[in-house]
Design a protein around this motif. Structure first.
Motif, PDB file in Angstrom:
ATOM      1  N   SER A 188       0.826  -1.210   0.000  1.00 32.38           N
ATOM      2  CA  SER A 188       0.000   0.000   0.000  1.00 32.38           C
ATOM      3  C   SER A 188       0.859   1.258   0.000  1.00 32.38           C
ATOM      4  CB  SER A 188      -0.928   0.002   1.214  1.00 32.38           C
ATOM      5  OG  SER A 188      -1.759  -1.137   1.208  1.00 32.38           O
ATOM      6  N   TYR A 189       1.962   1.202   0.729  1.00 32.05           N
ATOM      7  CA  TYR A 189       2.879   2.348   0.780  1.00 32.05           C
ATOM      8  C   TYR A 189       3.388   2.679  -0.621  1.00 32.05           C
ATOM      9  CZ  TYR A 189       6.993   5.152   2.012  1.00 32.05           C
ATOM     10  OH  TYR A 189       7.937   6.156   2.092  1.00 32.05           O
ATOM     11  N   SER A 190       3.788   1.650  -1.364  1.00 35.43           N
ATOM     12  CA  SER A 190       4.298   1.868  -2.721  1.00 35.43           C
ATOM     13  C   SER A 190       3.223   2.449  -3.626  1.00 35.43           C
ATOM     14  CB  SER A 190       4.812   0.549  -3.305  1.00 35.43           C
ATOM     15  OG  SER A 190       5.927   0.093  -2.587  1.00 35.43           O
ATOM     16  N   ALA A 191       1.983   1.949  -3.491  1.00 40.06           N
ATOM     17  CA  ALA A 191       0.886   2.464  -4.307  1.00 40.06           C
ATOM     18  C   ALA A 191       0.601   3.923  -3.978  1.00 40.06           C
ATOM     19  CB  ALA A 191      -0.374   1.618  -4.088  1.00 40.06           C
ATOM     20  N   ARG A 192       0.597   4.279  -2.692  1.00 39.98           N
ATOM     21  CA  ARG A 192       0.355   5.669  -2.302  1.00 39.98           C
ATOM     22  C   ARG A 192       1.441   6.583  -2.833  1.00 39.98           C
ATOM     23  NH1 ARG A 192      -1.239   3.295   2.680  1.00 39.98           N
ATOM     24  NH2 ARG A 192       0.788   3.752   3.624  1.00 39.98           N
ATOM     25  N   ASP A 193       2.692   6.119  -2.758  1.00 42.28           N
ATOM     26  CA  ASP A 193       3.800   6.934  -3.270  1.00 42.28           C
ATOM     27  C   ASP A 193       3.673   7.146  -4.773  1.00 42.28           C
ATOM     28  OD1 ASP A 193       5.127   7.605  -1.001  1.00 42.28           O
ATOM     29  OD2 ASP A 193       7.056   6.777  -1.643  1.00 42.28           O
ATOM     30  N   TYR A 194       3.286   6.092  -5.473  1.00 39.17           N
ATOM     31  CA  TYR A 194       3.127   6.209  -6.925  1.00 39.17           C
ATOM     32  C   TYR A 194       2.002   7.183  -7.263  1.00 39.17           C
ATOM     33  CZ  TYR A 194       2.544   4.926 -11.818  1.00 39.17           C
ATOM     34  OH  TYR A 194       2.445   4.975 -13.184  1.00 39.17           O
ATOM     35  N   ILE A 195       0.892   7.101  -6.542  1.00 45.22           N
ATOM     36  CA  ILE A 195      -0.226   8.023  -6.759  1.00 45.22           C
ATOM     37  C   ILE A 195       0.231   9.459  -6.540  1.00 45.22           C
ATOM     38  CG2 ILE A 195      -2.438   8.792  -5.771  1.00 45.22           C
ATOM     39  CD1 ILE A 195      -3.088   5.811  -5.308  1.00 45.22           C
ATOM     40  N   ALA A 196       1.090   9.660  -5.535  1.00 48.82           N
ATOM     41  CA  ALA A 196       1.580  11.011  -5.245  1.00 48.82           C
ATOM     42  C   ALA A 196       2.463  11.542  -6.371  1.00 48.82           C
ATOM     43  CB  ALA A 196       2.351  11.009  -3.931  1.00 48.82           C
ATOM     44  N   GLU A 197       3.186  10.647  -7.018  1.00 53.14           N
ATOM     45  CA  GLU A 197       4.137  11.076  -8.049  1.00 53.14           C
ATOM     46  C   GLU A 197       3.472  11.383  -9.389  1.00 53.14           C
ATOM     47  OE1 GLU A 197       7.441  11.617  -7.783  1.00 53.14           O
ATOM     48  OE2 GLU A 197       7.277  11.268  -5.632  1.00 53.14           O
ATOM     49  N   ILE A 198       2.408  10.658  -9.728  1.00 49.01           N
ATOM     50  CA  ILE A 198       1.844  10.797 -11.070  1.00 49.01           C
ATOM     51  C   ILE A 198       0.846  11.944 -11.141  1.00 49.01           C
ATOM     52  CG2 ILE A 198       2.151   8.357 -11.587  1.00 49.01           C
ATOM     53  CD1 ILE A 198      -0.878   7.994 -11.090  1.00 49.01           C
ATOM     54  N   ASP A 199       0.619  12.409 -12.348  1.00 46.46           N
ATOM     55  CA  ASP A 199      -0.419  13.404 -12.583  1.00 46.46           C
ATOM     56  C   ASP A 199      -1.754  12.686 -12.798  1.00 46.46           C
ATOM     57  OD1 ASP A 199       1.398  15.544 -12.515  1.00 46.46           O
ATOM     58  OD2 ASP A 199       1.945  15.220 -14.621  1.00 46.46           O
ATOM     59  N   GLY A 200      -2.834  13.424 -12.645  1.00 49.81           N
ATOM     60  CA  GLY A 200      -4.142  12.868 -12.954  1.00 49.81           C
ATOM     61  C   GLY A 200      -4.795  12.187 -11.771  1.00 49.81           C
ATOM     62  N   ASN A 201      -5.951  11.609 -12.041  1.00 47.39           N
ATOM     63  CA  ASN A 201      -6.816  11.043 -11.011  1.00 47.39           C
ATOM     64  C   ASN A 201      -6.553   9.553 -10.821  1.00 47.39           C
ATOM     65  OD1 ASN A 201      -8.286  13.593 -10.873  1.00 47.39           O
ATOM     66  ND2 ASN A 201      -9.138  12.997 -12.859  1.00 47.39           N
ATOM     67  N   SER A 202      -6.803   9.091  -9.599  1.00 48.23           N
ATOM     68  CA  SER A 202      -6.587   7.682  -9.269  1.00 48.23           C
ATOM     69  C   SER A 202      -7.814   7.119  -8.569  1.00 48.23           C
ATOM     70  CB  SER A 202      -5.371   7.523  -8.355  1.00 48.23           C
ATOM     71  OG  SER A 202      -4.186   7.958  -8.997  1.00 48.23           O
ATOM     72  N   VAL A 203      -7.981   5.806  -8.706  1.00 52.80           N
ATOM     73  CA  VAL A 203      -9.057   5.084  -8.022  1.00 52.80           C
ATOM     74  C   VAL A 203      -8.438   3.951  -7.217  1.00 52.80           C
ATOM     75  CG1 VAL A 203     -11.109   3.635  -8.292  1.00 52.80           C
ATOM     76  CG2 VAL A 203     -10.793   5.640  -9.767  1.00 52.80           C
ATOM     77  N   VAL A 204      -8.738   3.919  -5.928  1.00 56.74           N
ATOM     78  CA  VAL A 204      -8.314   2.821  -5.064  1.00 56.74           C
ATOM     79  C   VAL A 204      -9.548   1.963  -4.809  1.00 56.74           C
ATOM     80  CG1 VAL A 204      -7.373   2.169  -2.821  1.00 56.74           C
ATOM     81  CG2 VAL A 204      -6.538   4.238  -3.977  1.00 56.74           C
ATOM     82  N   LYS A 219      -6.081  17.085  -8.194  1.00 56.27           N
ATOM     83  CA  LYS A 219      -5.884  15.659  -8.425  1.00 56.27           C
ATOM     84  C   LYS A 219      -6.879  14.960  -7.509  1.00 56.27           C
ATOM     85  CE  LYS A 219      -1.756  13.683  -8.251  1.00 56.27           C
ATOM     86  NZ  LYS A 219      -0.490  13.098  -7.708  1.00 56.27           N
ATOM     87  N   ARG A 220      -7.683  14.057  -8.060  1.00 51.77           N
ATOM     88  CA  ARG A 220      -8.721  13.398  -7.272  1.00 51.77           C
ATOM     89  C   ARG A 220      -8.368  11.930  -7.039  1.00 51.77           C
ATOM     90  NH1 ARG A 220     -13.484  16.795  -7.545  1.00 51.77           N
ATOM     91  NH2 ARG A 220     -13.068  18.512  -8.988  1.00 51.77           N
ATOM     92  N   ILE A 221      -8.568  11.506  -5.808  1.00 49.98           N
ATOM     93  CA  ILE A 221      -8.362  10.103  -5.440  1.00 49.98           C
ATOM     94  C   ILE A 221      -9.682   9.579  -4.895  1.00 49.98           C
ATOM     95  CG2 ILE A 221      -7.070   8.474  -4.016  1.00 49.98           C
ATOM     96  CD1 ILE A 221      -4.852  10.636  -3.835  1.00 49.98           C
ATOM     97  N   GLU A 239     -11.091  11.812 -16.491  1.00 47.23           N
ATOM     98  CA  GLU A 239     -10.208  10.710 -16.850  1.00 47.23           C
ATOM     99  C   GLU A 239      -9.647  10.085 -15.576  1.00 47.23           C
ATOM    100  OE1 GLU A 239      -8.882   8.824 -19.369  1.00 47.23           O
ATOM    101  OE2 GLU A 239     -10.592   9.592 -20.479  1.00 47.23           O
ATOM    102  N   VAL A 240      -9.331   8.817 -15.631  1.00 50.89           N
ATOM    103  CA  VAL A 240      -8.661   8.132 -14.526  1.00 50.89           C
ATOM    104  C   VAL A 240      -7.346   7.588 -15.067  1.00 50.89           C
ATOM    105  CG1 VAL A 240      -8.740   6.231 -12.875  1.00 50.89           C
ATOM    106  CG2 VAL A 240     -10.813   7.539 -13.359  1.00 50.89           C
ATOM    107  N   ASN A 241      -6.250   7.876 -14.345  1.00 49.54           N
ATOM    108  CA  ASN A 241      -4.928   7.484 -14.822  1.00 49.54           C
ATOM    109  C   ASN A 241      -4.377   6.228 -14.150  1.00 49.54           C
ATOM    110  OD1 ASN A 241      -5.262  10.563 -15.006  1.00 49.54           O
ATOM    111  ND2 ASN A 241      -3.607  10.176 -16.444  1.00 49.54           N
ATOM    112  N   PHE A 242      -4.943   5.899 -12.968  1.00 55.06           N
ATOM    113  CA  PHE A 242      -4.382   4.770 -12.223  1.00 55.06           C
ATOM    114  C   PHE A 242      -5.458   4.115 -11.381  1.00 55.06           C
ATOM    115  CE2 PHE A 242      -1.945   3.312  -8.326  1.00 55.06           C
ATOM    116  CZ  PHE A 242      -1.350   2.216  -8.939  1.00 55.06           C
TER     117      PHE A 242
END
Length: 747
Positions: free
Chosen positions: A106-122, A163-165, A184-187
């Motif tokens: 989960s830590y790695s996923a959160r860090d990746y979400i922080a680094e990328i542009d755009g919206n994410s869905v968990v 950026k929306r999560i 759009e959703v990027n991740f």
């Protein structure tokens, strides 16, 4: 094997065996003077570079170079597992991994979400995990006002560049495909993705994966699992292109675990190893000095006791623990007392009228955690635990479902896990014991204890394997109820209505004239007076409320294409009674109070037996054929538990109204609007979705404010729309808990 040989083994092979970390743990317990010389080196060999950024030996200094390289590449010092995951996410579109608890998925996923542009869905399997992820995301992004975290799908606050999560269950994630959603959703991060094999839940999960892959063509996807042998199955079952996919089962662990058993015959306590074929036998064990209860329950350690939900409901979970709890001092920390006060207010146990055992226990640092505690209260319980105020936590399998709250000790009071097949029960078991041992940031090797009264069964469960099916449940012959079969067939045939979140066959049944008449009847009654409260509240409106229940029942049964069974109907009518109270403006704690007063005969001075009340259950459920009451027959009204009514009321709101009924009702009124152009349809949809036609309150819920606090926060709101929310200056003088809720929304 001495410590130097263990260090060499970990350096060569990595910490791929929990057995090797068990050995390290025993060295730390029994040979601390020797262990202290090797501890720094062992941390380095484990790849826990963030624990030791200023090493004092050459080996650790050289190993730190790997961590420093990760920091240059990814912005922070990562473990080898985390770095491998990040590389895969950078290079591939579809990534499916498995790793033990505390490996940092989960830590790695959160860090990746922080680094990328755009919206994410968990995407998480339960609402319990939504609470966990919303909190962890808010901790990760802190006061960053460019990141909005929501537990539902919405596009409010358009004026702020965001950026929306979105943190969602598979069922709620269907709103991503509504015609009203334009982002759009990027991740996509699918955590606890093993639910893809779980029957009905797997249907919703797999359908989401396939629809997301089709709609969001550029989105990356990460599937994360604990203790799964073949994570590549996610790639195969969804026919994702292998040239842009990566799958790996990581075996590396970071925390040691020591197991202790109480022998059933001689009643002594022994250390035992689940990594040895006969490790549970006394002649293979080492005796534990003293009573484990005295060691574990001294009030200085955090202990998770796994118990059944039934034992929490009937109160038997305290047997054997009460004498220790009575020795615990009362909490004195102001933050702890504030959390307790908020929970008490939320559930209506903040006065003398209603007594809550849950609140009484919290005053001594003892918490209860399960899926029927109201979500906002569960947030606060988890804050209480993370803040170190909890000495003892009685929990059900909700903490085995990925909620990341480690403890010093996991105490298995029960070894029985419910739900799913045997392999899912074994996986839940592994997930739970993975909570033993808190991975800290200190320069120490971390380990925890697991305690059981059945070491042989423990060994059997811990050694079981879990393999995902390579075939999606969508592509299998589905033998469950007709309602799920209809969903599967609509997804396969492309006849699922994205806007109405239902198969077209259901939409067609909801379009029939008699159902349109029911919709008209409902709207006519609810909006027959200036306020919904005026139209529904009071004894004089009972006939109107009965008509509403009957009309809503007709709608739901039409969606199913069958009549509800007798017990299903009982659950439905209880749910409708609660929903109509919500429509009238009653708060959650007021509804709990009304139900408790009736069931416990409070107006009759608690005389006689508690009244019958069918507990909540998801609908439809054709197997629900036996009626039973919240309280067993013969329970004295004076013995009725207030907490039990809190839990049951929340289950009705969450499992029945929100999960089972709302989508159908909203779809019915969307159809009705299309057929009749009755603009009041939008109002009834708003009322069903948010429980209010107060536009300001509904918008505030869309912004993510908890319903329990909306009316209080509204006093400080100057203006709110989909574009923005503006607060009055007096918000600066608001109570601290209000300020905490609104700070992110301020300029």
């Amino acid at each position: 094997m001495d410590l130097s040989e263990i260090l060499e083994d970990i350096h060569k092979n990595g910490p791929v065996s929990e057995g090797i970390l068990e050995k390290v743990s025993y060295y730390k317990i029994f040979h601390p003077d020797v262990f202290v010389f090797f501890e720094e080196r062992i941390l380095s060999a484990l790849g826990l570079f963030y624990k030791d950024t200023n090493p004092t030996n050459v080996y650790s200094l050289l190993m730190l170079g790997f961590g420093e390289q990760h920091k240059r590449n990814y912005g922070s010092i990562l473990t080898p597992v985390q770095a491998s995951m990040r590389r895969a996410l950078e290079e591939k579109r579809f990534v499916s991994i498995s790793a033990p608890t505390s490996a940092g998925k989960s830590y790695s996923a959160r860090d990746y979400i922080a680094e990328i542009d755009g919206n994410s869905v968990v995407v998480v399997p339960t609402r319990a995990l939504i609470a966990e992820y919303v909190k962890s995301m808010k901790r990760r992004f802190g006061a960053d006002k460019s990141v909005m975290i929501l537990a539902h799908v919405d596009e409010v606050f358009k004026k702020r560049s965001l950026k929306r999560i979105f943190v969602l269950t598979p069922e709620r994630a269907r709103e991503l495909f509504s015609k009203d959603f334009s982002l759009e959703v990027n991740f996509f991060f699918f955590d606890e993705a093993q639910i893809s094999d779980e029957g009905r839940r797997g249907v919703y999960f797999d359908a989401l994966v396939r629809r997301a892959e089709r709609k969001f063509r550029n989105a990356k996807m990460l599937f994360a699992h604990p203790f799964v042998d073949n994570p590549e199955a996610q790639i195969e079952k969804h026919d994702l292109p292998k040239d842009c996919s990566y799958a790996k089962a990581y075996m590396q662990a970071a925390v040691g675990r020591v197991c202790v058993q109480k022998h059933s015959i001689n009643k002594k306590y022994y250390y035992f190893s689940p990594h040895s074929d006969r490790g549970y036998r006394v002649n293979e064990c080492k005796e534990f000095s003293g009573k484990f209860e005295d060691f574990a329950l001294d009030g200085n350690k955090s202990v998770l006791v796994y118990v059944s939900k039934a034992s929490i409901y009937n109160g038997s979970f305290l047997e054997g623990f009460s004498k220790y709890i009575n020795r615990f001092s009362f909490v004195v920390d102001d933050d702890a007392k504030n959390i307790i006060s908020q929970i008490a207010s939320m559930i209506g146990a903040d006065g003398s009228a209603y007594k809550s055992k849950m609140i009484d226990l919290m005053m001594r640092g003892v918490v209860i955690h399960h899926g029927s505690i109201p979500l906002e209260a569960r947030f606060l319980v988890e804050d209480f635990i993370r803040s170190g105020f909890a000495k003892l936590c009685f929990a059900t399998s909700t903490l085995a479902q990925g909620v990341n709250m480690p403890f010093d000790i996991v105490w298995l009071e029960s070894m029985r896990f419910l739900g799913g097949g045997e392999k899912f029960r074994s996986l839940a078991f592994k997930n739970l014991i993975g909570r033993a041992g808190r991975l800290s940031s200190s320069k120490n090797f971390d380990y925890g204890y697991v305690y059981t009264k059945n070491a042989k069964l423990f060994v059997e469960k811990s050694r079981s394997d879990f393999r995902l099916s390579n075939k999606s449940v969508l592509d299998d012959e589905f033998n469950e109820d007709d309602d799920v079969r209809e969903l599967v067939e609509s997804i396969k045939s492309g006849t699922f209505d994205d806007d109405k979140n239902l198969p077209l066959t259901k939409v067609e049944r909801l379009s029939k004239d008699n159902i349109l008449c029911d919709c008209k009847e409902i709207i006519s009654i609810i909006y027959s007076e200036p306020t919904v409260k005026g139209a529904l509240r009071g004894e004089s409106k009972k006939a109107a409320r009965d008509i509403l229940k009957k009309s809503f029942s007709s709608i739901f049964q039409a969606s199913l294409g069958r009549r509800l069974g007798e017990v299903e109907e009982s659950v439905f009518m209880q749910a409708m009674g609660i929903l109509l109270l919500v429509f009238q403006g009653w708060s959650f704690k007021e509804i709990v109070g009304l139900r408790f007063n009736r069931i416990a005969r409070r107006d009759e001075a608690y005389k006689g037996e508690a009244l019958f009340s069918q507990p909540a259950s998801t609908l439809p459920d054709a197997s629900l054929v036996h009626s039973f009451s919240v309280f067993p027959k013969g329970t004295a009204a004076s013995e009725a538990s207030y907490d039990r009514i809190v839990y049951d009321t929340y289950d009705y709101i969450d499992k029945v109204i929100s999960y089972s009924l709302c989508d159908v009702f909203i779809a019915a009124f969307k159809v009705y609007k299309e057929k009749t152009n009755d603009q009041r349809s939008d109002k009834i949809i708003e009322l069903i979705r948010y429980g209010t036609n107060d536009s300001m309150h509904a918008l505030m819920m869309r912004y993510g404010f908890p319903p329990e606090y909306v009316s209080e926060i509204a006093d400080y709101v100057q203006f709110v729309s989909e574009e923005e929310i503006i607060f009055k200056r007096i918000v600066d003088d608001a109570p601290a808990y209000i300020r905490n809720l609104v700070d992110w929304y301020l300029p």
